[in-house]
Design an enzyme around this catalytic site. Structure first.
Site, PDB file in Angstrom:
ATOM      1  N   GLY A 107       0.843  -1.181   0.000  1.00  0.00           N
ATOM      2  CA  GLY A 107       0.000   0.000   0.000  1.00  0.00           C
ATOM      3  C   GLY A 107       0.882   1.235   0.000  1.00  0.00           C
TER       4      GLY A 107
ATOM      5  N   HIS B 126      11.288  -1.726   0.296  1.00  0.00           N
ATOM      6  CA  HIS B 126      12.300  -0.961  -0.449  1.00  0.00           C
ATOM      7  C   HIS B 126      13.699  -1.559  -0.291  1.00  0.00           C
ATOM      8  CE1 HIS B 126       9.091   1.893  -1.047  1.00  0.00           C
ATOM      9  NE2 HIS B 126       8.898   1.910   0.247  1.00  0.00           N
TER      10      HIS B 126
END
Length: 158
Positions: free
Chosen positions: A18, A136
């Site tokens: 999200g 990430h």
């Protein structure tokens, strides 16, 4: 007579993410669903004009599970500790307390309760195992979900 064996459930990998620009703000969700046997993939994404990151993380998981047409063994990969902890430890207590959470000595309504209740319905249909992925960090499917979620959120930016 030979013993009967129950058909084994299909095994799938569900990657979710999200994104939110501001919290609350415009947000997006995304999933990549992969059949482990065939390698076939399905991607999905969407967003909302005013939402939170936690809501988008939950919606990504919900939409991915809703895309499954029959019960499956699901390995859920997500960078959301909120979703992971909710599934693995918080939800059982919330349900026992009538979808209330403890805050000190008080019981308060669970935030995003409608999303958690929908997720609860879905995880009862499937066999779901949660695996945390560091966000990430170069994980290909997590990065793909992030790209899709951010792109979906951009549609709602002014």
């Amino acid at each position: 007579m030979p013993p009967t064996t129950a058909p084994s459930l299909p095994c799938v990998e569900l990657y979710t993410d999200g994104a939110c620009s501001g919290n609350p703000g415009p947000g997006g969700w995304a999933f990549v669903l992969r059949d482990q046997k065939t390698g076939k993939e399905l991607e999905g994404s969407g967003g909302e004009a005013v939402t939170t990151n936690n809501q988008m993380e939950l919606l990504a998981t919900i939409r991915g599970l809703e895309a499954l047409r029959r019960p499956c063994k699901v390995t859920l990969y997500a960078d959301s500790k909120y979703v992971g902890q909710g599934l693995s430890s918080w939800m059982a207590g919330w349900k026992r307390r009538g979808w209330k959470r403890k805050e000190g000595s008080q019981l308060k309504p669970v935030k995003n309760v409608e999303l958690w209740q929908r997720l609860d319905e879905l995880v009862q249909r499937h066999q779901v195992v949660f695996e945390h992925v560091k966000g990430h960090s170069g994980h290909p499917e997590n990065e793909r979900c992030d790209q899709l979620a951010v792109a979906a959120s951009q549609k709602y930016r002014k």
